[in-house]
Design a protein around this motif. Sequence first.
Motif, short mmCIF file in Angstrom:
data_model
loop_
_atom_site.label_atom_id
_atom_site.label_comp_id
_atom_site.label_asym_id
_atom_site.label_seq_id
_atom_site.Cartn_x
_atom_site.Cartn_y
_atom_site.Cartn_z
N PRO A 1 0.80 -1.23 0.00
CA PRO A 1 0.00 0.00 0.00
C PRO A 1 0.84 1.28 0.00
CG PRO A 1 -0.07 -1.04 2.16
CD PRO A 1 0.67 -1.97 1.24
N SER A 2 2.05 1.23 0.48
CA SER A 2 2.86 2.45 0.51
C SER A 2 4.30 2.12 0.11
CB SER A 2 2.83 3.07 1.91
OG SER A 2 3.46 2.22 2.84
N LEU A 3 5.07 3.16 -0.14
CA LEU A 3 6.46 2.97 -0.56
C LEU A 3 7.33 2.36 0.54
CD1 LEU A 3 8.23 3.34 -3.01
CD2 LEU A 3 8.75 5.63 -2.22
N PRO A 4 7.20 2.74 1.82
CA PRO A 4 8.01 2.05 2.84
C PRO A 4 7.70 0.56 2.95
CG PRO A 4 7.21 4.13 3.71
CD PRO A 4 6.54 3.93 2.39
N ASP A 5 6.44 0.16 2.73
CA ASP A 5 6.12 -1.26 2.72
C ASP A 5 6.83 -1.99 1.60
OD1 ASP A 5 4.45 -1.18 4.93
OD2 ASP A 5 2.69 -0.70 3.73
N ARG A 6 6.93 -1.35 0.46
CA ARG A 6 7.60 -1.96 -0.68
C ARG A 6 9.11 -2.06 -0.45
NH1 ARG A 6 4.08 0.70 -5.57
NH2 ARG A 6 2.22 -0.53 -5.09
N ILE A 7 9.70 -1.04 0.17
CA ILE A 7 11.13 -1.10 0.48
C ILE A 7 11.40 -2.19 1.49
CG2 ILE A 7 13.02 0.17 1.57
CD1 ILE A 7 11.91 2.69 0.26
N LEU A 8 10.54 -2.34 2.48
CA LEU A 8 10.70 -3.40 3.47
C LEU A 8 10.54 -4.78 2.84
CD1 LEU A 8 11.16 -3.97 6.46
CD2 LEU A 8 8.70 -3.90 6.76
N ALA A 9 9.60 -4.91 1.89
CA ALA A 9 9.44 -6.18 1.19
C ALA A 9 10.67 -6.51 0.36
CB ALA A 9 8.20 -6.14 0.30
N LEU A 10 11.27 -5.50 -0.27
CA LEU A 10 12.48 -5.72 -1.05
C LEU A 10 13.64 -6.13 -0.16
CD1 LEU A 10 13.61 -5.54 -3.94
CD2 LEU A 10 14.26 -3.19 -3.41
N ASP A 11 13.76 -5.51 1.01
CA ASP A 11 14.81 -5.87 1.96
C ASP A 11 14.62 -7.30 2.45
OD1 ASP A 11 17.12 -5.22 3.49
OD2 ASP A 11 15.83 -5.03 5.25
N THR A 12 13.40 -7.69 2.69
CA THR A 12 13.12 -9.06 3.13
C THR A 12 13.39 -10.05 2.00
OG1 THR A 12 11.41 -8.14 4.55
CG2 THR A 12 11.41 -10.50 4.26
N MET A 13 13.18 -9.63 0.76
CA MET A 13 13.51 -10.50 -0.36
C MET A 13 15.01 -10.74 -0.46
SD MET A 13 10.90 -9.33 -3.37
CE MET A 13 11.58 -10.46 -4.55
N TYR A 14 15.81 -9.73 -0.15
CA TYR A 14 17.26 -9.93 -0.12
C TYR A 14 17.62 -10.98 0.93
CZ TYR A 14 18.00 -5.66 -2.86
OH TYR A 14 18.02 -4.72 -3.84
N ILE A 15 17.03 -10.85 2.10
CA ILE A 15 17.35 -11.79 3.18
C ILE A 15 16.92 -13.21 2.80
CG2 ILE A 15 16.80 -12.39 5.57
CD1 ILE A 15 16.59 -9.34 6.06
N ASN A 16 15.75 -13.35 2.19
CA ASN A 16 15.29 -14.68 1.77
C ASN A 16 16.15 -15.25 0.66
OD1 ASN A 16 13.24 -14.82 3.63
ND2 ASN A 16 11.70 -14.01 2.24
N SER A 17 16.63 -14.41 -0.24
CA SER A 17 17.50 -14.93 -1.30
C SER A 17 18.85 -15.36 -0.73
CB SER A 17 17.69 -13.89 -2.40
OG SER A 17 18.35 -12.76 -1.90
N ILE A 18 19.32 -14.68 0.30
CA ILE A 18 20.55 -15.11 0.98
C ILE A 18 20.32 -16.48 1.61
CG2 ILE A 18 22.08 -14.63 2.92
CD1 ILE A 18 21.60 -11.63 2.28
N ALA A 19 19.17 -16.65 2.26
CA ALA A 19 18.86 -17.94 2.88
C ALA A 19 18.77 -19.05 1.83
CB ALA A 19 17.56 -17.84 3.67
N LEU A 20 18.17 -18.74 0.68
CA LEU A 20 18.09 -19.75 -0.39
C LEU A 20 19.48 -20.14 -0.89
CD1 LEU A 20 15.09 -18.70 -2.66
CD2 LEU A 20 15.39 -20.83 -1.43
N LEU A 21 20.35 -19.15 -1.07
CA LEU A 21 21.70 -19.47 -1.54
C LEU A 21 22.48 -20.30 -0.53
CD1 LEU A 21 22.72 -16.12 -3.23
CD2 LEU A 21 22.51 -18.34 -4.33
N VAL A 22 22.35 -19.97 0.74
CA VAL A 22 23.06 -20.73 1.76
C VAL A 22 22.52 -22.16 1.85
CG1 VAL A 22 23.46 -20.90 4.24
CG2 VAL A 22 23.80 -18.74 3.09
N LEU A 23 21.21 -22.30 1.82
CA LEU A 23 20.62 -23.64 1.88
C LEU A 23 20.98 -24.46 0.65
CD1 LEU A 23 17.09 -22.83 3.30
CD2 LEU A 23 18.82 -24.26 4.37
N PHE A 24 20.97 -23.84 -0.52
CA PHE A 24 21.33 -24.58 -1.72
C PHE A 24 22.81 -24.95 -1.70
CE2 PHE A 24 21.96 -25.13 -6.34
CZ PHE A 24 20.99 -26.11 -6.54
#
Length: 89
Positions: A28-51
């Motif tokens: 709904p707002s730009l800070p929510d989107r920035i937070l979602a993008l930051d969380t996507m970085y963290i999840n992609s790091i977790a995927l790389l480590v797990l893989f």
Amino acid sequence: MLDSVIQITLFMVALALALNLWRLCLGPSLPDRILALDTMYINSIALLVLFGMYERNNLYFEAALLVAVMGFVGTVALSKYLLRGDIIE
């Protein structure tokens, strides 16, 4: 046993990444989107480590470090742009 746990965890983190993408598109707002993008970085790091653990290859850990650095720089730049309207003063 550990391989099956890693596979289940890979699926769960991939699902979390998909939900973050949904939040990024429909936030709904730009800070929510920035937070979602930051969380996507963290999840992609977790995927790389797990893989990397699943494949038993150290190259994925180095890629996770690069994604972490780029994610931090991107989040700082977007936050600065949101607060001031300009990245470089």
